[in-house]
Design a protein around this motif. Structure first.
Motif, PDB file in Angstrom:
ATOM      1  N   SER A  19       1.466  60.010  71.556  1.00 20.17           N
ATOM      2  CA  SER A  19       2.010  58.840  70.704  1.00 20.17           C
ATOM      3  C   SER A  19       3.375  58.504  71.634  1.00 20.17           C
ATOM      4  CB  SER A  19       2.640  59.172  69.318  1.00 20.17           C
ATOM      5  OG  SER A  19       3.517  60.300  69.470  1.00 20.17           O
ATOM      6  N   ALA A  20       3.628  59.417  72.879  1.00 15.31           N
ATOM      7  CA  ALA A  20       4.911  58.914  73.385  1.00 15.31           C
ATOM      8  C   ALA A  20       4.445  57.787  74.140  1.00 15.31           C
ATOM      9  CB  ALA A  20       5.166  59.968  74.287  1.00 15.31           C
ATOM     10  N   ALA A  21       5.392  56.961  74.165  1.00 11.39           N
ATOM     11  CA  ALA A  21       5.276  55.687  75.324  1.00 11.39           C
ATOM     12  C   ALA A  21       5.710  56.030  76.623  1.00 11.39           C
ATOM     13  CB  ALA A  21       6.285  54.617  74.741  1.00 11.39           C
ATOM     14  N   LEU A  22       6.538  56.960  76.634  1.00 13.82           N
ATOM     15  CA  LEU A  22       7.105  57.392  78.231  1.00 13.82           C
ATOM     16  C   LEU A  22       5.917  58.251  78.755  1.00 13.82           C
ATOM     17  CD1 LEU A  22      10.752  57.876  77.077  1.00 13.82           C
ATOM     18  CD2 LEU A  22       9.753  56.130  78.409  1.00 13.82           C
ATOM     19  N   GLU A  23       5.975  58.058  80.084  1.00 15.03           N
ATOM     20  CA  GLU A  23       5.287  59.428  80.965  1.00 15.03           C
ATOM     21  C   GLU A  23       5.673  60.546  80.538  1.00 15.03           C
ATOM     22  OE1 GLU A  23       2.391  58.886  83.033  1.00 15.03           O
ATOM     23  OE2 GLU A  23       2.668  56.875  81.608  1.00 15.03           O
ATOM     24  N   GLU A  24       4.967  61.637  80.811  1.00 18.00           N
ATOM     25  CA  GLU A  24       4.838  62.974  80.490  1.00 18.00           C
ATOM     26  C   GLU A  24       6.146  63.565  81.210  1.00 18.00           C
ATOM     27  OE1 GLU A  24       2.554  66.890  80.168  1.00 18.00           O
ATOM     28  OE2 GLU A  24       1.782  65.424  81.442  1.00 18.00           O
TER      29      GLU A  24
ATOM     30  N   GLU B 165       1.268  53.954  77.135  1.00 18.77           N
ATOM     31  CA  GLU B 165       0.857  52.804  77.737  1.00 18.77           C
ATOM     32  C   GLU B 165      -0.513  52.970  78.521  1.00 18.77           C
ATOM     33  OE1 GLU B 165       2.524  50.498  81.468  1.00 18.77           O
ATOM     34  OE2 GLU B 165       4.041  51.569  80.312  1.00 18.77           O
ATOM     35  N   ARG B 166      -0.650  54.242  79.047  1.00 22.15           N
ATOM     36  CA  ARG B 166      -1.916  54.536  79.701  1.00 22.15           C
ATOM     37  C   ARG B 166      -3.180  54.619  78.780  1.00 22.15           C
ATOM     38  NH1 ARG B 166      -0.868  58.779  82.756  1.00 22.15           N
ATOM     39  NH2 ARG B 166      -0.002  57.534  84.484  1.00 22.15           N
ATOM     40  N   LEU B 167      -2.838  55.368  77.622  1.00 27.17           N
ATOM     41  CA  LEU B 167      -3.970  55.532  76.784  1.00 27.17           C
ATOM     42  C   LEU B 167      -4.383  54.426  76.185  1.00 27.17           C
ATOM     43  CD1 LEU B 167      -5.510  57.605  75.305  1.00 27.17           C
ATOM     44  CD2 LEU B 167      -3.715  58.163  73.754  1.00 27.17           C
ATOM     45  N   THR B 168      -3.560  53.554  75.724  1.00 30.75           N
ATOM     46  CA  THR B 168      -3.868  52.394  75.008  1.00 30.75           C
ATOM     47  C   THR B 168      -4.419  51.143  76.326  1.00 30.75           C
ATOM     48  OG1 THR B 168      -1.781  51.614  75.360  1.00 30.75           O
ATOM     49  CG2 THR B 168      -2.253  52.397  73.234  1.00 30.75           C
ATOM     50  N   SER B 169      -4.431  51.530  77.410  1.00 29.94           N
ATOM     51  CA  SER B 169      -5.044  50.431  78.254  1.00 29.94           C
ATOM     52  C   SER B 169      -6.313  50.370  78.722  1.00 29.94           C
ATOM     53  CB  SER B 169      -4.169  50.879  79.898  1.00 29.94           C
ATOM     54  OG  SER B 169      -4.815  52.064  80.358  1.00 29.94           O
ATOM     55  N   HIS B 170      -7.067  51.517  77.980  1.00 28.89           N
ATOM     56  CA  HIS B 170      -8.404  51.512  78.221  1.00 28.89           C
ATOM     57  C   HIS B 170      -9.029  50.619  77.261  1.00 28.89           C
ATOM     58  CE1 HIS B 170      -8.583  55.289  80.677  1.00 28.89           C
ATOM     59  NE2 HIS B 170      -7.272  55.593  80.186  1.00 28.89           N
ATOM     60  N   ASP B 171     -10.212  50.082  77.858  1.00 26.53           N
ATOM     61  CA  ASP B 171     -11.196  49.196  77.246  1.00 26.53           C
ATOM     62  C   ASP B 171     -11.635  49.410  75.602  1.00 26.53           C
ATOM     63  OD1 ASP B 171     -10.920  47.506  79.149  1.00 26.53           O
ATOM     64  OD2 ASP B 171     -12.938  48.014  79.871  1.00 26.53           O
ATOM     65  N   TYR B 172     -11.648  50.630  75.403  1.00 25.21           N
ATOM     66  CA  TYR B 172     -12.324  51.038  74.170  1.00 25.21           C
ATOM     67  C   TYR B 172     -11.190  50.992  73.154  1.00 25.21           C
ATOM     68  CZ  TYR B 172     -10.358  55.859  74.939  1.00 25.21           C
ATOM     69  OH  TYR B 172      -9.487  57.007  75.195  1.00 25.21           O
ATOM     70  N   TRP B 173      -9.901  51.214  73.638  1.00 27.57           N
ATOM     71  CA  TRP B 173      -8.704  51.299  72.382  1.00 27.57           C
ATOM     72  C   TRP B 173      -8.573  50.048  71.848  1.00 27.57           C
ATOM     73  CZ3 TRP B 173      -6.438  56.126  72.040  1.00 27.57           C
ATOM     74  CH2 TRP B 173      -5.459  55.999  70.915  1.00 27.57           C
ATOM     75  N   PRO B 174      -8.663  49.940  70.349  1.00 27.81           N
ATOM     76  CA  PRO B 174      -8.578  48.694  69.939  1.00 27.81           C
ATOM     77  C   PRO B 174      -7.073  47.914  70.131  1.00 27.81           C
ATOM     78  CG  PRO B 174      -8.301  50.325  68.326  1.00 27.81           C
ATOM     79  CD  PRO B 174      -8.801  51.126  69.622  1.00 27.81           C
ATOM     80  N   THR B 175      -7.116  46.677  70.195  1.00 24.80           N
ATOM     81  CA  THR B 175      -6.063  46.003  70.313  1.00 24.80           C
ATOM     82  C   THR B 175      -5.088  45.774  69.243  1.00 24.80           C
ATOM     83  OG1 THR B 175      -7.363  43.796  70.033  1.00 24.80           O
ATOM     84  CG2 THR B 175      -6.694  44.295  72.276  1.00 24.80           C
ATOM     85  N   ASN B 176      -5.953  45.787  68.240  1.00 24.46           N
ATOM     86  CA  ASN B 176      -5.042  45.882  66.718  1.00 24.46           C
ATOM     87  C   ASN B 176      -5.614  46.671  65.921  1.00 24.46           C
ATOM     88  OD1 ASN B 176      -3.190  43.720  66.990  1.00 24.46           O
ATOM     89  ND2 ASN B 176      -4.904  42.222  67.242  1.00 24.46           N
ATOM     90  N   TYR B 177      -5.061  47.685  65.471  1.00 23.14           N
ATOM     91  CA  TYR B 177      -5.403  48.779  64.527  1.00 23.14           C
ATOM     92  C   TYR B 177      -4.970  48.575  63.227  1.00 23.14           C
ATOM     93  CZ  TYR B 177      -6.496  53.145  62.331  1.00 23.14           C
ATOM     94  OH  TYR B 177      -6.982  54.193  61.477  1.00 23.14           O
ATOM     95  N   ALA B 178      -5.789  48.512  62.023  1.00 21.92           N
ATOM     96  CA  ALA B 178      -5.182  48.325  60.698  1.00 21.92           C
ATOM     97  C   ALA B 178      -6.165  49.342  60.060  1.00 21.92           C
ATOM     98  CB  ALA B 178      -5.356  46.836  60.169  1.00 21.92           C
TER      99      ALA B 178
ATOM    100  N   PRO C 114      -7.963  60.240  78.917  1.00 21.24           N
ATOM    101  CA  PRO C 114      -7.542  58.861  79.269  1.00 21.24           C
ATOM    102  C   PRO C 114      -6.157  58.619  79.206  1.00 21.24           C
ATOM    103  CG  PRO C 114      -9.227  59.163  77.734  1.00 21.24           C
ATOM    104  CD  PRO C 114      -8.944  60.377  77.973  1.00 21.24           C
ATOM    105  N   ARG C 115      -5.534  59.589  78.650  1.00 22.13           N
ATOM    106  CA  ARG C 115      -3.900  59.770  78.847  1.00 22.13           C
ATOM    107  C   ARG C 115      -3.269  59.939  80.068  1.00 22.13           C
ATOM    108  NH1 ARG C 115      -0.017  62.963  78.975  1.00 22.13           N
ATOM    109  NH2 ARG C 115       1.851  62.574  77.974  1.00 22.13           N
ATOM    110  N   ASP C 116      -4.223  60.584  80.825  1.00 21.53           N
ATOM    111  CA  ASP C 116      -3.776  60.982  82.195  1.00 21.53           C
ATOM    112  C   ASP C 116      -4.521  60.325  83.253  1.00 21.53           C
ATOM    113  OD1 ASP C 116      -1.667  63.074  81.402  1.00 21.53           O
ATOM    114  OD2 ASP C 116      -3.452  63.754  80.283  1.00 21.53           O
ATOM    115  N   LEU C 117      -5.482  59.454  83.098  1.00 17.97           N
ATOM    116  CA  LEU C 117      -6.079  58.825  83.945  1.00 17.97           C
ATOM    117  C   LEU C 117      -6.348  57.162  83.694  1.00 17.97           C
ATOM    118  CD1 LEU C 117      -8.898  61.671  84.269  1.00 17.97           C
ATOM    119  CD2 LEU C 117      -7.292  60.834  85.987  1.00 17.97           C
ATOM    120  N   THR C 118      -6.030  56.686  84.952  1.00 19.75           N
ATOM    121  CA  THR C 118      -6.497  55.241  84.515  1.00 19.75           C
ATOM    122  C   THR C 118      -7.863  54.922  84.425  1.00 19.75           C
ATOM    123  OG1 THR C 118      -6.635  54.750  86.806  1.00 19.75           O
ATOM    124  CG2 THR C 118      -4.272  54.510  85.929  1.00 19.75           C
ATOM    125  N   PRO C 119      -8.437  53.645  84.009  1.00 16.81           N
ATOM    126  CA  PRO C 119      -9.701  53.493  83.899  1.00 16.81           C
ATOM    127  C   PRO C 119     -10.639  53.697  85.317  1.00 16.81           C
ATOM    128  CG  PRO C 119      -8.853  51.908  82.517  1.00 16.81           C
ATOM    129  CD  PRO C 119      -7.663  52.793  83.230  1.00 16.81           C
TER     130      PRO C 119
END
Lengths: 401, 286
Positions: free
Chosen positions: A249-254, A68-81, A31-36
Motif C-alpha cells: 500500500s505504500a506510495a514510496l519506494e521500498e 505507484e509502480r503497482l498501480t501503473s500496470h494495465d490490469y490495475w483498475p483506475t477506479n476501485y469502488a 508487479p510491485r517491483d517491476l515495470t510492465p
C-alpha cells in the motif's frame, strides 16, 4: 519439494544467476517491483536463457493501494469502488487484462486476484468464490490458482480456517496461492497454532488434488513438506520471506532499513550476523557452522577459509544466494517416500538444529531474532497436530500427493 | 418395559392375507415389528408405523432404501397404508435378516479382528451406495446393524436418512439435528445441514467400529446424559485403537481418520474408505 523464487526488490540478477545454475525452476514475478516492460523482458529472459518458468502474483491484496509502480500496470483498475467492482464489468475487465499479461509472460498458471483477509468471514469468502467463478467462466482451459492472502490473526484463529476450508470446496479452481502475514510481523514464527493452521490448509488442498503454491516463506516452512506441499517460495530480503501487507500500500519506494548481512547455517536452521560469526571463529565453533557439501552451495565458502569472518568478502549477494541455494537443496530432501518418513526426517532435522543452536549459544553465538531455537517447540507442536488430525489420511494417500 | 399391544390377529388376516405366522418381534416408539411368512418370498418382516406418523418421513425412508439398493441393506418388498383402530397405519414388508444386532453382539464383548474387518467392509459398502445417490443414513450405530447367520453384516433403519437433493424435513432453526448421541458427528448434532454428507456417516461408522473392537463407546460410557455425550464428541478425540490388527496399523489409522471431529479431516468420500478397507482385508486374506 521445490523452491520457487519470490521476486522482490533487487532480485533480477539473483533470479538470472540462480535459475541458470539450477537449469530451470520458477520465479513468482512481482508487479510491485517491476515495470510492465521489465516484467515482460525478465519473463522472456528467464524462459529462454534459464529454461525457467514464471508465475505472476497480481498483488491485489489491498485494492485501494496507491503504490505507484503497482498501480501503473494495465490490469490495475483506475477506479476501485468496493461495492460495485466485484459484481460488475470491472472484475471481468481486470481478469481479461490479467489473462493477457499471463499469456504474454507465458505463465504456467494464472494466479487470481484476491483481497487480504483480516478476518475470514462471509464477505471475504463470497468475493473469493465470485472471482473463482468468473475466472473459470472467462478463462476456460487455464490453470487457475486462487489467492488466499491472510492477516496473521485470520490464520491463527482455527474457526476461521475451518470456514475457509468448508467454503473453498466450492471454488472452481485448480489450486491456491497461499500467503500469510507472520504474527507480530516477526521473521521466525513462534505461534504453533498459526503453523498448525497453515499445515492444515496446505494438507486440505493437497488432499483435494489441488496445486498449492505457498508464497513468502522462510526455511521454517520446510515443515510444509509434511503436509504434502510441493512448492514454496522464498526470496532475498526479509520482506519476501514473510508477507508484510503494508508494503503493497505504500506510495514510496521500498526502504530496506536493516541492511545487515546474515549467514544461513543449514544445520542449525538459523541465520547469524557476521559479528556473531566472528565470535564463533574466536570460540572455535565456526567449523560447526560450515554448510554440508551435499547442499552444493559454495557461496559462503570464503567464511570458512580460516580468516576472521568480518574481514572476508561475504556480502549481501553471496548471503542471499547461499540462503536460496541451500534452501533449495534442503527442500529437495524434505519430502520422503511416505508421510511418516517425511515427518520423521523433519523432526530429526529440527532435533539436530536444536542441538547445534544450544551448542552455539553456549559459546555466545546466537541468531538473535533469526535463531531457530525460538521456533522449534512451535514446529513440533504444529506437526503433532497435523499428525493427529491428518496423519492417517496423508499416510494413506501420500503417493498421490 | 411395556410392549405396545398390536392389532388383533383378524386385522392381519384382513389386511395381509398373503402373510402367515405373524409374530411380534419388536417394538419401539410408534413402530411395531413382526416376523411373518409369505408364500412366495418366505420369511419377511412386517413393520407397522402407528399414528401419529410422519408419512413423508416414512416415504423418504422407503425411497432411501430403494435408491441405495445395496446388497447389505434388507430389500423392501411392499408398503402401504391400512386403516386400524388407531387410525391409518403405515406398513412396510421387507426382507427378514435372521441374526443378532451388533448391539447384542457387543454386549457380550468385543468382536474378533476378522469380524471387525468384515463389519467395516460390509457396512461401508451401503454407505458408498448411499453416497453415490446423494443419501446420508445419519443413524449408523450398533443397534442398526445386524449380523446374519452366515456372518454377513447388514445396515438397517433408514428412518433418519437424508436425501441431499430433497428439502430437509428437520427445521433448520432447531439447535440439534436428528441423531443418536455418541455416534453422530458435530456437524449433525449442531444441525449444520450444509455440512452433512457421507463424511457424517463415516464418523458414525468409525465410532461403531471402535466400539466393536473394544466393546466400549467412550463418548457414551458413563455419560450422565446426551448433552455430555455431545460435549465429549466435540471436545475429546476418540482414543487411538491399539489392536494392531495389521502390520502397519492401518486399521487403527482408518478408524482414527474416520472419527476426526472436523469432517474435512476425515476421508473425503465413502469410496476412499471402501478402497482403504478393501486393501486391509486383502492383506489379511479376508
Amino acid at each position: 519439494m521445490d523452491l520457487l523464487l519470490q521476486f522482490g526488490h533487487g532480485m533480477m540478477e539473483h533470479c538470472r544467476t540462480l535459475l541458470a545454475s539450477w537449469s530451470g525452476g520458477t520465479a513468482i514475478l512481482s508487479p510491485r517491483d517491476l515495470t510492465p516492460e521489465q516484467l515482460t523482458r525478465l519473463a522472456d529472459e528467464l524462459r529462454r536463457r534459464c529454461a525457467a518458468s514464471v508465475l505472476l502474483d497480481p498483488q491485489f491484496f489491498l485494492p485501494h493501494s496507491d503504490h505507484e509502480r503497482l498501480t501503473s500496470h494495465d490490469y490495475w483498475p483506475t477506479n476501485y469502488a468496493t461495492g460495485t467492482f466485484w459484481s460488475g464489468s470491472e472484475l471481468d475487465a481486470m481478469l481479461h487484462a490479467l489473462d493477457d499479461l499471463n499469456l504474454t509472460l507465458h505463465t504456467t498458471a494464472v494466479i487470481l486476484p484476491g483481497l487480504l483477509a483480516s478476518t475470514i468471514d462471509d464477505d471475504w469468502l463470497n468475493l473469493q468464490a465470485q472471482v473463482a467463478a468468473r475466472a473459470r467462466a472467462m478463462l476456460p482451459g487455464r490453470q487457475l490458482l486462487a489467492t488466499v492472502a491472510l492477516r496473521a490473526d485470520a490464520l491463527r484463529i482455527t474457526s476461521q480456517v475451518e470456514e475457509l476450508l468448508e467454503a473453498s470446496e466450492e471454488w472452481p479452481v485448480d489450486g491456491i496461492y497461499l500467503i500469510a502475514e507472520h504474527p507480530n510481523a516477526g521473521y521466525i514464527v513462534e505461534d504453533p497454532n498459526w503453523l498448525a493452521n497453515k499445515l492444515d490448509i496446505v494438507a486440505h488442498f493437497r488432499l483435494a488434488g489441488q496445486r498449492v503454491v505457498v508464497g513468502y516463506c522462510t526455511h521454517q516452512m520446510l515443515l510444509l513438506a509434511a503436509a504434502g506441499a510441493r512448492e514454496f517460495a522464498a526470496g532475498t530480503w526479509m520482506n519476501v520471506r514473510s508477507f508484510p501487507p503494508d508494503k503493497f500500500s505504500a506510495a514510496l519506494e521500498e526502504e530496506i532499513r536493516q541492511r545487515a548481512t546474515w549467514y544461513f547455517c543449514p544445520q542449525s536452521l538459523s541465520e547469524y550476523k557476521v559479528p556473531f560469526l566472528d565470535i564463533a571463529w574466536r570460540q572455535n565453533l565456526l567449523d560447526r557452522m560450515r554448510p554440508d557439501r551435499r547442499l552444493g552451495s559454495s557461496y559462503a565458502d570464503t567464511l570458512f577459509d580460516g580468516a576472521q569472518p568480518s574481514t572476508v568478502d561475504f556480502a549481501e549477494q553471496s548471503a542471499f544466494r547461499h540462503y536460496l541455494h541451500s534452501l533449495r537443496s534442503l527442500a529437495g530432501e524434505a519430502r520422503r517416500s511416505s508421510f511418516a518418513d517425511t515427518l520423521a526426517a523433519h523432526l530429526q532435522m529440527i532435533d539436530e538444529a536444536e542441538h547445534v543452536c544450544e551448542r552455539l549459544s553456549l559459546g555466545g553465538v546466537t541468531g538473535q531474532l533469526r535463531d531457530f531455537g525460538r521456533a522449534i517447540d512451535a514446529n513440533r507442536a504444529a506437526l503433532a497436530v497435523l499428525e493427529r488430525t491428518r496423519g492417517p489420511v496423508l499416510q494413506r494417500r501420500w503417493a498421490e500427493l | 418395559m411395556t410392549v405396545p399391544v398390536g392389532p388383533p390377529p383378524d386385522w392381519f388376516a384382513a389386511h395381509f392375507p398373503q402373510l402367515a405366522q405373524v409374530i411380534q418381534i419388536g417394538a419401539g416408539g410408534q413402530k411395531l415389528v413382526y416376523s411373518a411368512v409369505e408364500a412366495t418370498r418366505g420369511s419377511v418382516v412386517l413393520k407397522l408405523l402407528r399414528p401419529p406418523v410422519d408419512k413423508e418421513e416414512a416415504r423418504r425412508e422407503i425411497l432411501a432404501v430403494q435408491t441405495v439398493a445395496s446388497a447389505h441393506v434388507p430389500v423392501i418388498y411392499q408398503y402401504g397404508v391400512a386403516p386400524s383402530e388407531w387410525g391409518d397405519v403405515f406398513w412396510i414388508i421387507e426382507q427378514l435378516i435372521p441374526g443378532e444386532t451388533l448391539r447384542q453382539i457387543v454386549a457380550a464383548g468385543a468382536l474378533p479382528p476378522t469380524d471387525i474387518l468384515r463389519l467395516a467392509r460390509d457396512i461401508s459398502e451401503p454407505l458408498l451406495a448411499a453416497e453415490t445417490c446423494n443419501i446420508v443414513h445419519r443413524d449408523v450405530k450398533p443397534d442398526n446393524i445386524m449380523r446374519s447367520q452366515d456372518g454377513t453384516f447388514w445396515l438397517l433403519a433408514f428412518g433418519l436418512a437424508r436425501h441431499l437433493g430433497l428439502s430437509s424435513l428437520t427445521a433448520t432453526a432447531l439447535p440439534f439435528g436428528k441423531l443418536t448421541p455418541g455416534y453422530a458427528p458435530p456437524e449433525q448434532f449442531r444441525n449444520h445441514k450444509k455440512q452433512i454428507d457421507a463424511r457424517s456417516d463415516l464418523f458414525a461408522l468409525g465410532v461403531t467400529l471402535y466400539e466393536a473392537a473394544t466393546g466400549v463407546n467412550p463418548f457414551r460410557a458413563g455419560a450422565r446424559d446426551p448433552l455430555e455425550m455431545l460435549k465429549r464428541v466435540e471436545k475429546e478425540p476418540l482414543p487411538r485403537l491399539t489392536l494392531e490388527l495389521t502390520p502397519a496399523k492401518e486399521f487403527e489409522d482408518l478408524v482414527a481418520a474416520m472419527t476426526q471431529r472436523r469432517r474435512e479431516h476425515r476421508p473425503r468420500t465413502a469410496r476412499e474408505v471402501v478402497e482403504w478397507i478393501a486393501d486391509i482385508c486383502r492383506r489379511q486374506g479376508i
